[in-house]
Design an enzyme around this catalytic site. Structure first.
Site, short mmCIF file in Angstrom:
data_model
loop_
_atom_site.label_atom_id
_atom_site.label_comp_id
_atom_site.label_asym_id
_atom_site.label_seq_id
_atom_site.Cartn_x
_atom_site.Cartn_y
_atom_site.Cartn_z
N ASN A 1 0.92 -1.21 -0.02
CA ASN A 1 -0.04 -0.02 -0.01
C ASN A 1 0.94 1.13 -0.20
O ASN A 1 1.88 1.09 0.67
CB ASN A 1 -0.85 0.15 1.24
CG ASN A 1 -1.74 1.32 1.34
OD1 ASN A 1 -1.24 2.15 2.24
ND2 ASN A 1 -2.80 1.32 0.80
N GLU B 1 -1.26 1.28 -5.16
CA GLU B 1 -1.25 2.64 -5.58
C GLU B 1 -0.12 2.97 -6.52
O GLU B 1 -0.24 3.97 -7.54
CB GLU B 1 -1.35 3.74 -4.45
CG GLU B 1 -2.55 3.57 -3.44
CD GLU B 1 -2.78 2.26 -2.67
OE1 GLU B 1 -3.69 2.54 -1.89
OE2 GLU B 1 -1.76 1.70 -2.56
N ASP C 1 -4.84 19.63 10.26
CA ASP C 1 -5.35 18.81 9.48
C ASP C 1 -5.96 19.31 8.31
O ASP C 1 -6.01 20.51 8.26
CB ASP C 1 -6.23 17.49 10.08
CG ASP C 1 -7.43 18.31 10.88
OD1 ASP C 1 -7.93 19.23 10.06
OD2 ASP C 1 -7.91 17.66 11.78
#
Length: 424
Positions: free
Chosen positions: A134, A197, A243
């Site tokens: 991943n 990915e 964030d």
């Protein structure tokens, strides 16, 4: 292709030179986003900084080789469904030098209350116990010369980590910093578990080369920095950092990385400084979800014209869908499809095709003039949303979602909703 080659091919680039104050880079990133690409010369010997590499759709579409939203959506979703194999490069070590400490890397802080300098655009490639790989983007902050803490959200790398640790195995990882923009786009996407990915990026780019590290992980060849290590069962405090929604994420105990080696390109290494909650952050994080919303809505309402995850929702929590409905109920079907396609979505708004989803005033006007609250509003209670939502009911993101049908009723006189125009 290295990030440096990409940057040198762009137009509208501005160079900056030392000295850099603590927040100079962050201020320039904010000032320049959506306008020009800043290049920070000599952030440290052998390093060049760059930001806002993929902060506009125009840049994204340039990298993808497409002309519009639909072509971009189709190309990205097709790459997820038809990933391409990677080519391994064996003779790569001579192109890199090694550093002894993470603190030798010129990381930065972006906001005044952030804990420390850190990496915001590091692509972490993890290897599962079942061999699944991943690649995803995670905050990476040093807690020692060769130790760092990473923020894992409950997605695929988290699943790999939990499964491995439960079986007594540390997770081999590589951290790639300073990579091709399409590698970032692929790493920010969420294909099904088991779809790698980097292979999605390979399809987008017509092939990609990788290096194989001693721990079993791989990294994109010509990444400016490659960090080899292991995700361990040790935990450390992570944060506070900002964030996607522009607030300080709370401090959490997060997994620690034991770093084995730090490789840096011998030629000028271009480091990507990604401004948290900036336009680049929003586009990278939200674009693939926007593509999935477009596909889902199009399957239930062929009249969809445009989809946008809004800037006010930080490219994540709020979607606006413009469409031509043929029957009443089309708009609500579109909204429900959007929630299904992007589970983190909190608010979905449907508007007619004469409303630009990128214009907040036009959206508000549509709500003010076309919404009938008795039949145009609905709430989906107690569903999982985004862990980034500050008012979520628990740490898993449990929330209530709102759908708003701000399209004109088909049984009303269309002339009542026509925008007045001044002739030329």
């Amino acid at each position: 292709m290295s990030l440096g080659v990409i940057i040198k091919s762009l137009s509208n680039v501005r160079s900056y030179h030392p000295p850099y104050g603590e927040f100079t880079i962050a201020k320039i990133l904010k000032e320049s986003e959506g306008r020009w690409t800043p290049v920070f010369e000599n952030v440290r010997k052998g390093f060049v900084g760059v930001g806002n590499v993929i902060d506009t759709r125009e840049k994204l579409y340039l990298y993808l080789g497409v002309k519009n939203d639909e072509e971009a959506y189709v190309k990205l979703l097709n790459a997820e469904e038809n990933p391409a194999k990677l080519e391994s490069v064996s003779t790569w070590r001579d192109m890199y030098r090694e550093l002894e400490s993470l603190y030798d890397l010129p990381m930065v802080r972006y906001y005044e209350k952030e804990a420390k300098p850190y990496i915001t655009s590091g692509v972490i490639i993890g290897v599962g116990i079942d061999g699944v790989m991943n690649a995803s983007i995670h905050r990476f902050s040093p807690v020692g010369n060769k130790k760092a803490v990473v923020r894992l959200v409950p997605r695929h790398l988290y699943q790999i980590y939990k499964t491995s640790i439960e079986k007594g195995r540390e997770v081999p990882i590589a951290v790639a910093w300073g990579v091709h923009p399409l590698v970032l786009l692929a790493a920010a996407s969420s294909p099904p578990y088991g779809v790698f990915e980097l292979e999605v990026a390979s399809r987008l780019m017509g092939g990609i080369k990788v290096v194989e590290l001693e721990n079993g992980a791989v990294a994109p060849f010509m990444a400016s920095v490659i960090i080899e290590g292991f995700l361990t069962r040790e935990y450390a405090e992570e944060g506070p950092f900002v964030d996607i929604i522009g607030v300080y994420d709370r401090v959490r105990l997060q997994p620690v990385v034991r770093v084995e080696r730090i490789f840096v390109l011998r030629e000028e290494a271009y480091l990507h400084y990604l401004l948290p909650a900036g336009l680049e952050h929003m586009l990278l994080m939200g674009f693939e979800r926007e593509a999935k919303i477009w596909r889902a809505v199009k399957s239930v309402t062929p009249g969809v014209k445009k989809v946008r995850l809004t800037k006010g929702g930080f490219g994540w929590l709020v979607a606006v869908i413009s469409l031509d409905k043929s029957v009443e109920g089309d708009a609500k079907n579109a909204l429900l499809a959007a929630f299904a396609a992007h589970p983190s979505l909190k608010i979905a708004i449907a508007v007619d095709s004469d409303i630009d989803p990128e214009d907040p005033v036009a959206i508000e006007w549509a709500i003010a003039t076309r919404l009938r609250a008795d039949r145009g509003l609905f709430v989906v209670p107690y569903v999982r949303g985004s862990t980034l939502d500050p008012v979520a009911l628990n740490e898993e993101g449990l929330t209530h979602k709102i759908g708003i049908d701000a399209t004109r009723p088909l049984d009303a006189d269309p002339s009542l909703f026509e925008k007045a125009k001044i002739p030329d």
